[in-house]
Scaffold this motif. Structure first.
Motif, PDB file in Angstrom:
ATOM      1  N   SER A  56       1.409 -21.140 -39.613  1.00  0.00           N
ATOM      2  CA  SER A  56       1.605 -22.595 -39.547  1.00  0.00           C
ATOM      3  C   SER A  56       0.371 -23.273 -38.972  1.00  0.00           C
ATOM      4  O   SER A  56       0.001 -24.378 -39.404  1.00  0.00           O
ATOM      5  CB  SER A  56       2.831 -22.916 -38.689  1.00  0.00           C
ATOM      6  N   GLY A  57      -0.263 -22.630 -37.992  1.00  0.00           N
ATOM      7  CA  GLY A  57      -1.494 -23.193 -37.447  1.00  0.00           C
ATOM      8  C   GLY A  57      -2.574 -23.316 -38.506  1.00  0.00           C
ATOM      9  O   GLY A  57      -3.295 -24.325 -38.566  1.00  0.00           O
ATOM     10  N   LEU A  58      -2.672 -22.314 -39.362  1.00  0.00           N
ATOM     11  CA  LEU A  58      -3.666 -22.358 -40.437  1.00  0.00           C
ATOM     12  C   LEU A  58      -3.320 -23.441 -41.462  1.00  0.00           C
ATOM     13  O   LEU A  58      -4.199 -24.155 -41.958  1.00  0.00           O
ATOM     14  CB  LEU A  58      -3.737 -20.994 -41.122  1.00  0.00           C
ATOM     15  N   SER A 300     -14.329 -21.857 -46.114  1.00  0.00           N
ATOM     16  CA  SER A 300     -14.082 -21.174 -44.840  1.00  0.00           C
ATOM     17  C   SER A 300     -12.580 -21.005 -44.647  1.00  0.00           C
ATOM     18  O   SER A 300     -12.100 -19.930 -44.264  1.00  0.00           O
ATOM     19  CB  SER A 300     -14.671 -21.991 -43.682  1.00  0.00           C
ATOM     20  N   ILE A 301     -11.831 -22.090 -44.919  1.00  0.00           N
ATOM     21  CA  ILE A 301     -10.374 -22.016 -44.812  1.00  0.00           C
ATOM     22  C   ILE A 301      -9.823 -21.038 -45.839  1.00  0.00           C
ATOM     23  O   ILE A 301      -8.926 -20.238 -45.544  1.00  0.00           O
ATOM     24  CB  ILE A 301      -9.761 -23.422 -45.013  1.00  0.00           C
ATOM     25  N   TYR A 302     -10.377 -21.080 -47.032  1.00  0.00           N
ATOM     26  CA  TYR A 302      -9.913 -20.185 -48.110  1.00  0.00           C
ATOM     27  C   TYR A 302     -10.067 -18.722 -47.703  1.00  0.00           C
ATOM     28  O   TYR A 302      -9.126 -17.923 -47.822  1.00  0.00           O
ATOM     29  CB  TYR A 302     -10.709 -20.485 -49.380  1.00  0.00           C
ATOM     30  N   TYR A 303     -11.244 -18.369 -47.209  1.00  0.00           N
ATOM     31  CA  TYR A 303     -11.475 -16.961 -46.864  1.00  0.00           C
ATOM     32  C   TYR A 303     -10.651 -16.535 -45.655  1.00  0.00           C
ATOM     33  O   TYR A 303     -10.171 -15.400 -45.588  1.00  0.00           O
ATOM     34  CB  TYR A 303     -12.964 -16.724 -46.611  1.00  0.00           C
ATOM     35  N   VAL A 304     -10.478 -17.424 -44.692  1.00  0.00           N
ATOM     36  CA  VAL A 304      -9.674 -17.063 -43.515  1.00  0.00           C
ATOM     37  C   VAL A 304      -8.215 -16.832 -43.912  1.00  0.00           C
ATOM     38  O   VAL A 304      -7.601 -15.820 -43.533  1.00  0.00           O
ATOM     39  CB  VAL A 304      -9.768 -18.175 -42.437  1.00  0.00           C
ATOM     40  N   MET A 305      -7.663 -17.760 -44.701  1.00  0.00           N
ATOM     41  CA  MET A 305      -6.240 -17.660 -45.045  1.00  0.00           C
ATOM     42  C   MET A 305      -5.967 -16.493 -45.986  1.00  0.00           C
ATOM     43  O   MET A 305      -5.030 -15.718 -45.785  1.00  0.00           O
ATOM     44  CB  MET A 305      -5.751 -18.981 -45.659  1.00  0.00           C
TER      45      MET A 305
END
Length: 365
Positions: A56-58, A300-305
Motif C-alpha cells: 500500500s505504501g508503494l 524507478s517506481i516500475y522497477y521497485v514495484m
C-alpha cells in the motif's frame, strides 16, 4: 477455500498427552488439530495484512507521483509492452487456479494430483519470471532505466543482459538435473520425484524466455505494428532534428538543460517540441519527452514495484517447493492440509498484487 470443519475429527481433550492417540503433525501446545489449523490460518492472515500494508505504501507513492506528473506516466506507456504484461497476467491467474485446486486435492488426500498441481504452479511462476527477464533485458538494452539512468536509445543494444538474468535458471537446471540423476540412480522414492519437479520448474524459465521473445513477434505478424515502434519512430525524428547541427538537443534529452548556464539553448529546445507536437495528449507526451527525468522516476517506481513482486514470487516458489517435498512424503490428507492452505493464501495475494500492478503500470496510456 478450505473447509476448516473437515480438518480432522476432534480428538479427546488429553489426546496429545498420549503418543498412541496423538496426531502426527499436532504441535504439543495445541489442544486439537482444529485449533492448530485455526491458529495457523489466523497467523497467515496477519502476515498477509502486513504484506498489503507494505505494498500500500508503494501504491501511495505511485498515486502521489501520478497526480503530480501525469505527463510522465503518459510518456512511459510507450516503453511498456502491454501484451507481455497481459501474457504474464494470464500465467499468474492460471497458477492461482492450480494452487486452489491443489488445496482441494490436499483436502481430499489426492496425493498424485496434489504433486502435479503444485509442480504446475511452480512452472507457471518460473514462466512468469522468464517473461519478466525478457522485459527487463529489453529495457536495459534500450536504456529504459530508472531515474537519472533513463536514457532511451533509438535501437536496442546487443548486451548480455538476458544471459545474465538467466544465469540463476541455468545453474538451477544443472543442479536439479544432477540431483535428479543421482537420486534416481539411488532409487530414492522421495528425492527423485522431488528433484524432477524442480528440474521441470527450472526448464520452464526458458519456456518463459521463449514466450516473452515470441509474443511480440506474433503480435507484429497480426497487427503489422512493430513493438516499440512509436518510441523508436519518435526518437528517430529527434535524431533527424539533431542532424541539422543542433547538438544541444542531446542535452535536452538527457535533462541537462536544467542548468542555468545554458538558458538560451534550453529555450530553443523547449519551443521546438511544443511547436511540432501541438496541444492535447500529444502535447503532454512532448512535455514528458522534453524532461525525461520525470519518466525516469516513473521507471524507478516500475522497477521497485515489479522487482519486489518478483521477490515475493521467488519466496512463494520456495514455499511451494517445500510443499512438493512434503506432498511426496505423504504428509497431507483430509486430516492435515493446513500448510497447503496457508501457502495458497499467500500465492493468491501475490497474484492479486500483480493484477493491480498490470493496469496501473502497463495500461496507463
Amino acid at each position: 477455500m478450505s473447509d476448516s470443519s473437515s480438518v480432522v475429527a476432534e480428538p479427546s481433550a488429553t489426546s496429545h498427552h498420549h503418543s498412541d492417540d496423538h496426531p502426527r503433525f499436532l504441535a504439543h501446545h495445541f489442544g486439537s488439530p482444529q485449533q492448530q489449523f485455526d491458529a495457523g490460518k489466523f497467523g497467515m492472515w496477519l502476515f498477509l495484512i502486513t504484506e498489503v500494508l507494505f505494498f500500500s505504501g508503494l501504491f501511495c507513492a505511485y498515486a502521489v507521483y501520478r497526480s503530480t506528473h501525469p505527463e510522465a506516466f503518459a510518456n512511459a506507456d510507450r516503453y511498456l509492452d502491454s501484451t507481455l504484461g497481459a501474457t504474464n497476467t494470464a500465467v499468474l491467474i492460471f497458477s492461482s487456479l492450480t494452487m486452489a485446486w491443489a488445496v482441494r486435492a490436499a483436502q481430499l488426500g489426492q496425493k498424485t494430483l496434489l504433486i502435479r498441481l503444485l509442480t504446475i504452479t511452480l512452472m507457471c511462476a518460473s514462466i512468469f519470471l522468464g517473461v519478466k527477464a525478457v522485459e527487463y533485458s529489453h529495457k536495459w538494452d534500450l536504456g529504459i532505466l530508472w531515474a537519472s539512468q533513463f536514457n532511451p536509445k533509438d535501437h536496442a543494444a546487443h548486451s548480455p543482459a538476458l544471459l545474465v538474468l538467466s544465469i540463476p535458471a541455468i545453474l538451477a537446471t544443472m543442479i536439479t538435473g544432477v540431483a535428479f540423476a543421482v537420486s534416481r540412480a539411488k532409487k530414492s522414492p522421495i528425492a527423485a520425484p522431488f528433484w524432477f519437479c524442480l528440474l521441470l520448474t527450472s526448464v520452464a524459465f526458458f519456456g518463459g524466455v521463449g514466450l516473452g521473445t515470441m509474443v511480440p513477434v506474433i503480435e507484429e505478424s497480426f497487427t503489422g505494428v512493430k513493438h516499440g515502434g512509436d518510441h523508436e519512430e519518435s526518437h528517430s525524428e529527434q535524431g533527424g532534428d539533431r542532424s541539422h547541427g543542433h547538438d544541444e538537443h542531446a542535452n535536452v534529452a538527457q535533462g541537462t538543460d536544467a542548468h542555468a548556464g545554458h538558458s538560451h539553448a534550453a529555450e530553443s529546445q523547449v519551443s521546438e517540441p511544443q511547436a511540432s507536437i501541438g496541444n492535447g495528449p500529444s502535447h503532454l507526451l512532448g512535455q514528458a519527452e522534453f524532461d525525461p527525468t520525470y519518466t525516469g522516476i516513473f521507471f524507478s517506481i516500475y522497477y521497485v514495484m515489479t522487482g519486489l513482486h518478483a521477490i515475493h514470487i521467488l519466496a512463494g516458489m520456495g514455499t511451494i517447493a517445500w510443499l512438493v517435498w512434503r506432498s511426496i512424503r505423504g504428509d497431507f490428507g483430509p486430516d492435515y492440509f493446513g500448510p497447503v492452505d496457508y501457502v495458497g493464501l499467500y500465492w493468491h495475494l501475490v497474484d492479486l498484487i500483480w493484477i493491480y500492478l498490470f493496469p496501473l503500470l502497463y495500461l496507463i496510456g
